[in-house]
Design an enzyme around this catalytic site. Structure first.
Site, PDB file in Angstrom:
ATOM      1  N   GLY A  12       0.830  -1.202   0.000  1.00  0.00           N
ATOM      2  CA  GLY A  12       0.000   0.000   0.000  1.00  0.00           C
ATOM      3  C   GLY A  12       0.863   1.249   0.000  1.00  0.00           C
ATOM      4  O   GLY A  12       1.878   1.317   0.697  1.00  0.00           O
ATOM      5  N   ARG A  73       0.288  -5.240  -6.136  1.00  0.00           N
ATOM      6  CA  ARG A  73       0.307  -6.543  -5.485  1.00  0.00           C
ATOM      7  C   ARG A  73       0.875  -7.563  -6.474  1.00  0.00           C
ATOM      8  O   ARG A  73       0.712  -7.427  -7.683  1.00  0.00           O
ATOM      9  CB  ARG A  73      -1.108  -6.956  -5.073  1.00  0.00           C
ATOM     10  CG  ARG A  73      -1.843  -5.910  -4.244  1.00  0.00           C
ATOM     11  CD  ARG A  73      -1.222  -5.702  -2.880  1.00  0.00           C
ATOM     12  NE  ARG A  73      -1.969  -4.723  -2.098  1.00  0.00           N
ATOM     13  CZ  ARG A  73      -1.613  -4.296  -0.896  1.00  0.00           C
ATOM     14  NH1 ARG A  73      -0.503  -4.758  -0.333  1.00  0.00           N
ATOM     15  NH2 ARG A  73      -2.342  -3.413  -0.245  1.00  0.00           N
ATOM     16  N   ASP A 104       4.519  -4.570   6.176  1.00  0.00           N
ATOM     17  CA  ASP A 104       4.848  -5.887   6.698  1.00  0.00           C
ATOM     18  C   ASP A 104       4.971  -6.942   5.597  1.00  0.00           C
ATOM     19  O   ASP A 104       5.942  -7.702   5.557  1.00  0.00           O
ATOM     20  CB  ASP A 104       3.774  -6.303   7.716  1.00  0.00           C
ATOM     21  CG  ASP A 104       4.050  -7.666   8.312  1.00  0.00           C
ATOM     22  OD1 ASP A 104       5.016  -7.777   9.077  1.00  0.00           O
ATOM     23  OD2 ASP A 104       3.311  -8.624   8.009  1.00  0.00           O
ATOM     24  N   THR A 127       4.199   2.390   5.755  1.00  0.00           N
ATOM     25  CA  THR A 127       2.801   2.000   5.933  1.00  0.00           C
ATOM     26  C   THR A 127       2.124   2.984   6.872  1.00  0.00           C
ATOM     27  O   THR A 127       2.696   3.356   7.901  1.00  0.00           O
ATOM     28  CB  THR A 127       2.670   0.567   6.503  1.00  0.00           C
ATOM     29  OG1 THR A 127       1.325   0.356   6.953  1.00  0.00           O
ATOM     30  CG2 THR A 127       3.627   0.334   7.656  1.00  0.00           C
ATOM     31  N   ASP A 129      -0.270   2.400   8.796  1.00  0.00           N
ATOM     32  CA  ASP A 129      -0.781   1.741   9.998  1.00  0.00           C
ATOM     33  C   ASP A 129       0.182   1.803  11.179  1.00  0.00           C
ATOM     34  O   ASP A 129      -0.215   1.521  12.312  1.00  0.00           O
ATOM     35  CB  ASP A 129      -1.103   0.273   9.709  1.00  0.00           C
ATOM     36  CG  ASP A 129      -2.316   0.109   8.817  1.00  0.00           C
ATOM     37  OD1 ASP A 129      -3.182   1.000   8.831  1.00  0.00           O
ATOM     38  OD2 ASP A 129      -2.408  -0.910   8.109  1.00  0.00           O
ATOM     39  N   ASP A 131       2.594  -0.243  12.028  1.00  0.00           N
ATOM     40  CA  ASP A 131       2.502  -1.553  12.665  1.00  0.00           C
ATOM     41  C   ASP A 131       3.719  -2.441  12.426  1.00  0.00           C
ATOM     42  O   ASP A 131       3.634  -3.669  12.564  1.00  0.00           O
ATOM     43  CB  ASP A 131       1.235  -2.275  12.191  1.00  0.00           C
ATOM     44  CG  ASP A 131       1.213  -2.512  10.688  1.00  0.00           C
ATOM     45  OD1 ASP A 131       2.092  -1.973   9.971  1.00  0.00           O
ATOM     46  OD2 ASP A 131       0.319  -3.236  10.214  1.00  0.00           O
ATOM     47  N   ARG A 173      -6.696  -2.632   9.800  1.00  0.00           N
ATOM     48  CA  ARG A 173      -7.303  -3.971   9.829  1.00  0.00           C
ATOM     49  C   ARG A 173      -6.829  -4.769  11.041  1.00  0.00           C
ATOM     50  O   ARG A 173      -7.604  -5.461  11.688  1.00  0.00           O
ATOM     51  CB  ARG A 173      -6.965  -4.722   8.537  1.00  0.00           C
ATOM     52  CG  ARG A 173      -7.697  -6.048   8.377  1.00  0.00           C
ATOM     53  CD  ARG A 173      -7.394  -6.712   7.045  1.00  0.00           C
ATOM     54  NE  ARG A 173      -7.847  -5.904   5.930  1.00  0.00           N
ATOM     55  CZ  ARG A 173      -7.027  -5.255   5.083  1.00  0.00           C
ATOM     56  NH1 ARG A 173      -5.721  -5.325   5.251  1.00  0.00           N
ATOM     57  NH2 ARG A 173      -7.505  -4.550   4.088  1.00  0.00           N
TER      58      ARG A 173
END
Length: 320
Positions: A12, A73, A104, A127, A129, A131, A173
């Protein structure tokens, strides 16, 4: 000392990727090292969509969101055969090391390539996120959080005017970092995240009591991994009888010009990644810890799960 490296963005997109790639390219060129750009992530590598870069190729991009190299992707990269094909495409061009900017999944793909081929690889956590294990910061998370805050500020105005409950769904998510920091800084009454269980019946009872006491509006920030916003909104409306509206920000969180923090930190990480790769270091990710650039073992970064800082969740409850 490596003489030729490549850089790609994968997974992403996140604001600041351009700043990171720019720093990798210009640092390598400053050190007299050849740099290749790979378009569209691992898919572009398999399609041999790459080009030799000059300083001008990364001009006028630091202020732009997205990624000028593109991203995609790639299911073929998940197979050993696909990764070996990509490795051969690098070898054919004399490329001796690879910098991967992504989240990730992208870093996990990079780790497998290094393990299977021995190719020197350095990763940068890109990212929204935030994370990636071992780092307090990931490229793009600050811009995304500020985008959410802008939405919260606007939603508060209309919520107050109509005495509504607003349920705002944000990305996340598996991680509630975005929802938590945006909810805290935006003054949300409730923050619902995948890391913590919540009792929607109890929340509705609290909402009803607050409205009966004269409260004008309530903001609920919901991470996408913690529930469906439409279902949560419908439940609240049915249980409380309060006019409830739902807003899903979606991919607007990925876009926009990166903040100062994302531009500067991404540039710092890009410089360190290029210098490390050129010197022959491999299997590391550069991140931040307590305001300082740190190195993280690539295998550890992709096998360990980052936990949300408990101080954030505690603060959210205190400030409710």
């Amino acid at each position: 000392m490596l003489k030729s490296i490549a850089v790609m963005t994968s997974g992403g997109d996140s604001p600041g990727m351009n700043a990171a790639a720019r720093a990798v390219v210009r640092t390598a060129l400053y050190e007299g090292v050849e740099v290749w750009g790979i378009n569209n992530g691992y898919h572009g590598l398999l399609e041999e969509d790459m080009f030799k870069m000059e300083s001008k190729n990364v001009g006028d991009i630091i202020q732009r969101g997205g990624t000028f190299l593109g991203t995609a992707r790639c299911k073929r990269w998940k197979t050993p055969e696909g990764r070996m094909m990509g490795y051969q495409h690098l070898v054919d061009r004399g490329i001796q090391g690879l910098c991967v900017i992504g989240g990730d999944g992208s870093l996990r793909g990079a780790s497998l390539l290094s393990e299977e081929t021995g190719l020197p690889i350095v990763g940068l956590p890109g990212t929204i996120d935030n994370d990636v294990w071992g780092s307090d910061y990931t490229i793009g998370c600050d811009t995304a959080a500020n985008t959410i805050i802008d939405a919260i500020n606007k939603l508060r105005d209309t919520a107050s005017a109509h005495r509504r409950v607003i349920v705002l769904e944000v990305m996340g998510r598996n991680s509630g970092w975005l929802a938590t920091v945006a909810g805290i800084s935006g003054g949300a009454e409730y923050i619902l995240i995948p890391e913590e269980k919540y009792d929607l019946d109890a929340i509705c009872s609290d909402m009803k009591a607050a409205y009966d006491a004269g409260k004008r509006y309530i903001l609920v920030v919901l991470a996408e991994g913690a529930g469906n916003a439409q279902e949560v909104g419908s439940f609240i409306a049915e249980k409380t009888g309060i006019d409830t509206r739902v807003s899903v920000l979606g991919h607007i969180q990925r876009g926009g010009s990166p903040t100062v923090i994302d531009r500067v930190r991404a540039s710092q990480l890009g410089e360190q990644a290029a210098l490390a790769l050129i010197s022959g270091l491999s299997d590391i990710v550069f991140g931040f810890s307590k305001g300082h650039v740190v190195t993280i073992n690539l295998h550890d970064a992709v096998t360990n799960k980052k936990k949300l800082d408990p101080e954030y969740t505690h603060l959210a409850k205190v400030l409710f």
